[in-house]
Enzyme design. Structure first.
Site, short mmCIF file in Angstrom:
data_model
loop_
_atom_site.label_atom_id
_atom_site.label_comp_id
_atom_site.label_asym_id
_atom_site.label_seq_id
_atom_site.Cartn_x
_atom_site.Cartn_y
_atom_site.Cartn_z
N TYR A 127 11.80 2.75 -3.36
CA TYR A 127 11.04 3.05 -4.57
C TYR A 127 9.65 3.56 -4.23
O TYR A 127 8.93 2.94 -3.44
CB TYR A 127 10.93 1.78 -5.40
CG TYR A 127 10.61 1.96 -6.87
CD1 TYR A 127 10.82 3.16 -7.53
CD2 TYR A 127 10.11 0.90 -7.62
CE1 TYR A 127 10.55 3.32 -8.87
CE2 TYR A 127 9.83 1.03 -8.97
CZ TYR A 127 10.05 2.24 -9.59
OH TYR A 127 9.78 2.37 -10.94
N SER A 179 17.05 -0.74 -0.57
CA SER A 179 16.28 -1.05 -1.78
C SER A 179 16.62 -0.02 -2.87
O SER A 179 17.77 0.06 -3.30
CB SER A 179 14.80 -1.12 -1.46
OG SER A 179 14.08 -1.72 -2.50
N ASP A 202 15.52 -12.82 -0.12
CA ASP A 202 14.93 -11.66 -0.79
C ASP A 202 14.35 -12.08 -2.14
O ASP A 202 15.07 -12.50 -3.04
CB ASP A 202 15.99 -10.59 -0.99
CG ASP A 202 15.42 -9.22 -1.32
OD1 ASP A 202 14.33 -9.16 -1.91
OD2 ASP A 202 16.08 -8.23 -0.99
N HIS A 205 13.26 -9.04 1.89
CA HIS A 205 13.30 -7.60 1.62
C HIS A 205 12.58 -6.90 2.77
O HIS A 205 11.42 -6.48 2.65
CB HIS A 205 12.61 -7.33 0.29
CG HIS A 205 13.11 -6.11 -0.40
ND1 HIS A 205 14.32 -6.05 -1.06
CD2 HIS A 205 12.55 -4.88 -0.56
CE1 HIS A 205 14.48 -4.85 -1.58
NE2 HIS A 205 13.42 -4.11 -1.28
#
Length: 319
Positions: A92, A183, A273, A302
């Protein structure tokens, strides 16, 4: 073992919390029809970066709503015939990254295309054009407009369109194409394989964009999901529209797209995560009906999952 989410024995049975829109399948059939009606006007422009054993290009195509989408495309030189390919997706707000990590696949005889998501950190366009706020993120863009204007709808379609373009390259065997990323990139590899079911293998890592209501209920609408909290605080502070909002988000909830996947899946999950909670990832994984395996990293969040990139290369060699 410490837990930030459910124990593993519950994760492998978890079916998700976010509502599924009643017209979910017609919604995506209509979206795909819009995508297929677009003339992609694909361009390949040689890059300034070149290496002896591969050719490097800036690839451009027109996606839905007229946006020009950019990807880095690398193909091996002097390949004896049609060869496999992979499409790569970034996290992202990021971009396709440097050329060097694509060269591993070119050295192995693969072509590889790495897409810049529209409106994020690369060269792809964001043509905008929605009613309502666009503050702090792409998940919420279009929430106050028609569901056909959700930005991630368009980004999901871009992934499928790129895969179709790669499959149409004269040097590529269209029956030997894979997808991978982490992700948001993990989410987009899933979207790609769902909307372009010729994808034969996909290796998503801790995929984003799954089971939004679960993220909210865990009070983890922070980091990548922070815009959910921002949206409610500014535009629905008493949650009077909560059901409507989560239902609309259901159109871009990957747990409901995965049933379209036909390829083999290898997914990487870190059980610590707190950005993309494990339960949200399993909400999608548990609905996959094609061959699948999950690589579990109990002590990892993560972050980089040691050995998984190597596993991904080995997995793609099976194309």
């Amino acid at each position: 073992m410490p837990l930030v989410d459910m124990p593993l024995e519950r994760l492998v049975k978890y079916e998700g919390r976010n509502p599924r829109p009643a017209d979910f399948d017609p919604y995506w059939d209509r979206a795909l029809a819009e995508m297929k009606a677009v003339d992609p006007q694909m361009e390949l422009i040689p890059s300034e970066f070149q290496v002896p054993f591969a050719e490097c290009f800036d690839l451009y195509f027109t996606g839905v709503r007229g946006a020009r989408i950019h990807a880095k495309y690398v193909r091996p030189k002097n390949a004896p015939g049609k060869h496999p390919a992979v499409v790569q997706f970034h996290g992202y707000s990021g971009n396709a990254g440097d050329w060097h990590d694509k060269l591993v696949y070119a050295a192995l005889g693969f072509s590889i295309a790495s897409m810049d998501c529209r409106g994020q950190g690369g060269k792809s366009e964001d043509t905008g054009g929605v009613k309502g706020t666009t503050q702090h993120g792409h998940i919420i863009r279009g929430l106050d407009d028609h569901p056909d204007n959700l930005l991630f709808r368009h980004i999901f379609l871009d992934t499928a369109q790129l895969a179709s373009i790669v499959m149409g390259m004269p040097e590529v065997d269209p029956e030997r194409v894979g997808a991978f990323g982490g992700s948001q990139g993990g989410a987009l590899s899933i979207a790609c394989a769902a909307l372009e079911p010729r994808i034969k293998r996909l290796a998503p890592v801790y995929p984003f964009l799954c089971d939004y209501r679960r993220v909210w209920e865990m009070d983890l609408a922070n980091n990548a999901y922070a815009e959910l909290k921002t949206f409610f605080r500014h535009f629905d502070p008493q949650h009077k529209r909560e059901e409507e909002i989560f239902t609309k988000l259901g159109y871009i909830d990957l747990q409901y797209l995965v049933s379209r996947i036909r390829g083999e899946v290898m997914m990487g999950v870190g059980l610590m995560d707190q950005v993309c909670p494990p339960s949200t990832q399993f909400a999608a994984y548990n609905k996959i009906t094609s061959p699948k395996t999950v690589e579990i990293y109990p002590d990892f969040g993560h972050e980089g999952l040691p050995g998984f990139p190597d596993k991904t290369v080995q997995f793609m060699l099976g194309l």
